[in-house]
Design a protein around this motif. Structure first.
Motif, PDB file in Angstrom:
ATOM      1  N   ASP A  72       1.274  -4.769  -8.574  1.00 57.51           N
ATOM      2  CA  ASP A  72       2.472  -5.540  -8.899  1.00 57.51           C
ATOM      3  C   ASP A  72       3.359  -5.861  -7.699  1.00 57.51           C
ATOM      4  N   ALA A  73       2.927  -5.530  -6.475  1.00 59.19           N
ATOM      5  CA  ALA A  73       3.799  -5.751  -5.318  1.00 59.19           C
ATOM      6  C   ALA A  73       2.994  -6.099  -4.075  1.00 59.19           C
ATOM      7  N   GLN A  74       3.557  -6.984  -3.240  1.00 61.94           N
ATOM      8  CA  GLN A  74       2.954  -7.271  -1.941  1.00 61.94           C
ATOM      9  C   GLN A  74       3.000  -6.042  -1.051  1.00 61.94           C
ATOM     10  N   THR A  75       4.118  -5.312  -1.114  1.00 57.09           N
ATOM     11  CA  THR A  75       4.280  -4.107  -0.305  1.00 57.09           C
ATOM     12  C   THR A  75       4.162  -2.890  -1.209  1.00 57.09           C
ATOM     13  N   THR A  76       3.174  -2.096  -0.951  1.00 60.72           N
ATOM     14  CA  THR A  76       2.869  -0.953  -1.807  1.00 60.72           C
ATOM     15  C   THR A  76       3.698   0.268  -1.436  1.00 60.72           C
ATOM     16  N   ASP A  77       3.857   1.177  -2.390  1.00 63.66           N
ATOM     17  CA  ASP A  77       4.281   2.522  -2.010  1.00 63.66           C
ATOM     18  C   ASP A  77       3.023   3.388  -1.938  1.00 63.66           C
ATOM     19  N   SER A  78       3.194   4.635  -1.557  1.00 60.29           N
ATOM     20  CA  SER A  78       2.027   5.487  -1.298  1.00 60.29           C
ATOM     21  C   SER A  78       1.197   5.771  -2.540  1.00 60.29           C
ATOM     22  N   ALA A  79       1.845   5.830  -3.710  1.00 61.52           N
ATOM     23  CA  ALA A  79       1.129   6.238  -4.917  1.00 61.52           C
ATOM     24  C   ALA A  79      -0.017   5.294  -5.277  1.00 61.52           C
ATOM     25  N   PRO A  80       0.233   3.998  -5.474  1.00 66.72           N
ATOM     26  CA  PRO A  80      -0.889   3.138  -5.850  1.00 66.72           C
ATOM     27  C   PRO A  80      -1.878   2.881  -4.720  1.00 66.72           C
ATOM     28  N   SER A  81      -1.399   2.926  -3.475  1.00 68.25           N
ATOM     29  CA  SER A  81      -2.322   2.673  -2.378  1.00 68.25           C
ATOM     30  C   SER A  81      -3.312   3.824  -2.220  1.00 68.25           C
ATOM     31  N   ALA A 142     -14.051  20.577  -3.214  1.00 67.16           N
ATOM     32  CA  ALA A 142     -13.058  19.543  -2.927  1.00 67.16           C
ATOM     33  C   ALA A 142     -11.744  20.195  -2.524  1.00 67.16           C
ATOM     34  N   GLY A 143     -11.004  19.506  -1.650  1.00 69.10           N
ATOM     35  CA  GLY A 143      -9.737  20.069  -1.204  1.00 69.10           C
ATOM     36  C   GLY A 143      -8.749  19.018  -0.753  1.00 69.10           C
ATOM     37  N   VAL A 144      -7.473  19.424  -0.701  1.00 68.46           N
ATOM     38  CA  VAL A 144      -6.403  18.575  -0.185  1.00 68.46           C
ATOM     39  C   VAL A 144      -5.570  19.377   0.814  1.00 68.46           C
ATOM     40  N   VAL A 145      -5.221  18.715   1.903  1.00 67.48           N
ATOM     41  CA  VAL A 145      -4.379  19.309   2.943  1.00 67.48           C
ATOM     42  C   VAL A 145      -3.322  18.281   3.307  1.00 67.48           C
ATOM     43  N   THR A 146      -2.065  18.678   3.385  1.00 64.79           N
ATOM     44  CA  THR A 146      -1.002  17.731   3.679  1.00 64.79           C
ATOM     45  C   THR A 146       0.151  18.407   4.400  1.00 64.79           C
ATOM     46  N   THR A 147       0.934  17.619   5.124  1.00 67.61           N
ATOM     47  CA  THR A 147       2.168  18.131   5.725  1.00 67.61           C
ATOM     48  C   THR A 147       3.375  17.823   4.841  1.00 67.61           C
ATOM     49  N   THR A 148       3.147  17.180   3.692  1.00 63.64           N
ATOM     50  CA  THR A 148       4.216  16.954   2.723  1.00 63.64           C
ATOM     51  C   THR A 148       4.167  18.058   1.671  1.00 63.64           C
ATOM     52  N   THR A 149       4.982  17.916   0.631  1.00 66.98           N
ATOM     53  CA  THR A 149       4.808  18.789  -0.528  1.00 66.98           C
ATOM     54  C   THR A 149       3.437  18.497  -1.135  1.00 66.98           C
ATOM     55  N   ILE A 150       2.833  19.510  -1.705  1.00 66.64           N
ATOM     56  CA  ILE A 150       1.490  19.352  -2.280  1.00 66.64           C
ATOM     57  C   ILE A 150       1.493  18.355  -3.439  1.00 66.64           C
ATOM     58  N   THR A 151       2.662  18.193  -4.083  1.00 67.13           N
ATOM     59  CA  THR A 151       2.768  17.278  -5.215  1.00 67.13           C
ATOM     60  C   THR A 151       3.188  15.875  -4.801  1.00 67.13           C
ATOM     61  N   HIS A 152       3.311  15.612  -3.510  1.00 65.95           N
ATOM     62  CA  HIS A 152       3.730  14.292  -3.064  1.00 65.95           C
ATOM     63  C   HIS A 152       2.657  13.257  -3.387  1.00 65.95           C
ATOM     64  N   ALA A 153       3.003  11.984  -3.290  1.00 66.65           N
ATOM     65  CA  ALA A 153       2.146  10.918  -3.809  1.00 66.65           C
ATOM     66  C   ALA A 153       0.719  10.961  -3.272  1.00 66.65           C
ATOM     67  N   THR A 154       0.557  11.121  -1.957  1.00 69.23           N
ATOM     68  CA  THR A 154      -0.787  11.049  -1.388  1.00 69.23           C
ATOM     69  C   THR A 154      -1.691  12.185  -1.857  1.00 69.23           C
ATOM     70  N   PRO A 155      -1.300  13.459  -1.698  1.00 75.01           N
ATOM     71  CA  PRO A 155      -2.186  14.499  -2.210  1.00 75.01           C
ATOM     72  C   PRO A 155      -2.327  14.457  -3.727  1.00 75.01           C
ATOM     73  N   ALA A 156      -1.253  14.113  -4.445  1.00 77.12           N
ATOM     74  CA  ALA A 156      -1.311  14.096  -5.908  1.00 77.12           C
ATOM     75  C   ALA A 156      -2.319  13.080  -6.423  1.00 77.12           C
ATOM     76  N   ALA A 157      -2.478  11.963  -5.703  1.00 82.12           N
ATOM     77  CA  ALA A 157      -3.438  10.946  -6.140  1.00 82.12           C
ATOM     78  C   ALA A 157      -4.866  11.466  -6.153  1.00 82.12           C
TER      79      ALA A 157
END
Length: 459
Positions: A72-81, A142-157
């Motif tokens: 729905d947007a030309q400029t995405t936020d992290s969640a859908p991307s 499978a695993g996720v590693v992030t420097t944000t909160t673990i529930t932030h958009a990128t790892p949560a996706a």
């Protein structure tokens, strides 16, 4: 006899070729530099290695450009991307790993007036499978590693399905096997989970954890009871000795994200691990699965520093992200492991003026002929890096000194005044190497990356 042997050999080769075609890679490490647009990549290279130098990501054998617009947007936020990378589906801004018809619904507040509960209508779209879920279904780790909160958009996706990225408390529940709200598509659960934000995993306490969980659940303790090794510091992480079947949960900040790399490295008392250290340990855990693994590694705070127009911290985090890639390459076999490095979106940072070679990318622009500060039309000096929008647009521009510009806390000037700098809608870069990397080339949609990774793993 000879014909029989040749026939058997031919059949064996045919079977091997078929298996190879179904999936070249046993393992995939998907590196995501949040907000790491092309200008950030260039500036990080100059900052660390100079004009003729090279980031590790730049040495990978394949490159491509990625289109990142959302449903729905030309400029995405992290969640859908990120969700597009993980699921192959375009979705609306703020939505995590759901069908394209899912509408973002703002999260609700809990009994302690903290936002973070799901406000999703049960009829609002449906979950779509992620690469991590498909890998787990095939018996891989499978695993996720992030420097944000673990529930932030990128790892949560990677592991959650929800109609709004800010429903942090309900996102966390989806990662805890057997518990209320668990995402059963993960089978026996992610094998590695590391990042920040312990408050979203532990019970509310008015004094010590006022952003904690109102439901009273201690998800860290629940994971420990399920056999996860739980760690809270770099020394505890270093002491972990992975064995076959072991699982690891590491949360290294009591609240919110991990520190910026510049601050972490500058503080001798900091107990947080670097992104490279977390990545190395994650590989050590996951490689014990004989079927292979899928690992997502995010350099998430690049994005946050850019939103704050603090180029110094953005570039330091981009270099730390690249260092994690460098270390990972020493620990894997590219004949059976695919490495993908990309970003979820661009930012509005731009590279400015005709600066002298060797001049710091964080400094004011100096004339390449005379090494004197270059001036704008009003006779004022300016920095090499500026932002298209953000909070720092002065009513009247004055000269910027080198001392000001080189201060780590300096916030670059902006053209359009905004409360916070926004994402940019430009294409981002992708680098790849290893098993299955030859398919990554040209300009492609982020949903196509999902298909290529999925095919490489034979999922």
């Amino acid at each position: 006899m000879k014909a029989t042997v040749l026939t058997a050999l031919a059949l064996a080769l045919g079977a091997a070729t078929s298996a190879h075609a179904a999936g070249e890679a046993k393992n995939v490490i998907f590196f995501l530099g949040d907000g790491m647009g092309p200008t950030v990549v260039t500036a990080a290279r100059l900052h660390k290695y100079g004009e003729a130098g090279q980031l590790t990501m730049g040495t990978l054998s394949r490159t491509a450009k990625i289109k990142t617009f959302s449903h729905d947007a030309q400029t995405t936020d992290s969640a859908p991307s990120m969700s597009a990378y993980m699921t192959g589906v375009k979705m609306n801004n703020e939505v995590l790993s759901m069908s394209a018809d899912t509408l973002a619904q703002a999260p609700l507040r809990d009994g302690n007036n903290n936002a973070g509960l799901s406000g999703c209508d049960g009829s609002n779209g449906h979950a779509v499978p992620t690469l991590a879920e498909l890998a787990k279904a095939k018996g891989k780790a499978a695993g996720v590693v992030t420097t944000t909160t673990i529930t932030h958009a990128t790892p949560a996706a990677v592991y959650a399905h929800i109609c709004h990225r800010d429903a942090y408390y309900d996102i966390a529940k989806q990662a805890v096997p057997g518990g209320d709200g668990y995402n059963t598509a993960l089978g026996n659960g992610l094998d590695v989970i590391m990042g920040g934000g312990a408050n979203e995993w532990t019970p509310f306490n008015a004094t010590t954890n006022n952003k904690g969980r109102a439901d009273g659940r201690d998800l860290v303790a629940e994971l420990g009871a399920l056999g996860y090794t739980t760690v809270r510091s770099n020394t505890e992480l270093a002491a972990v000795t992975p064995t076959a079947g072991s699982k690891l949960f590491g949360v290294f900040s009591s609240r919110s994200h991990l520190d910026y790399e510049f601050d972490r490295a500058s503080n001798v008392n900091n107990t947080q691990p670097s992104l490279a250290e977390m990545t190395a340990k994650a590989i050590d855990v996951l490689k014990n699965d004989s079927d292979g693994y899928f690992l997502m590694v995010e350099g998430g705070r690049i994005d946050h520093a850019l939103h704050g127009t603090n180029a110094k911290r953005a570039l330091e985090d981009a270099v730390a992200f690249d260092d994690a890639i460098k270390l990972a390459l020493t620990k894997v076999d590219l004949s059976n492991t695919l490495i993908v490095v990309t970003a979820d979106h661009d930012h509005t940072m731009v590279f400015n003026g005709y600066g002298k070679k060797g001049n710091s990318v964080l400094d004011i622009v100096r004339d390449y002929k005379h090494n004197e500060p270059l001036l704008d039309a009003d006779g004022q000096s300016y920095t090499t890096l500026v932002f298209g929008n953000g909070p720092n647009r002065p009513a009247i521009r004055t000269s910027v000194s080198s001392e000001q510009a080189m201060d780590p806390a300096y916030l670059q000037e902006t053209i359009v005044r905004q409360g916070s700098e926004t994402h940019g809608g430009g294409d981002v870069m992708l680098f790849a190497d290893g098993a299955g990397a030859k398919s990554f080339k040209g300009t492609m949609d982020n949903t196509k990356v999902f298909s290529l990774v999925k095919d490489a793993l034979g999922l």
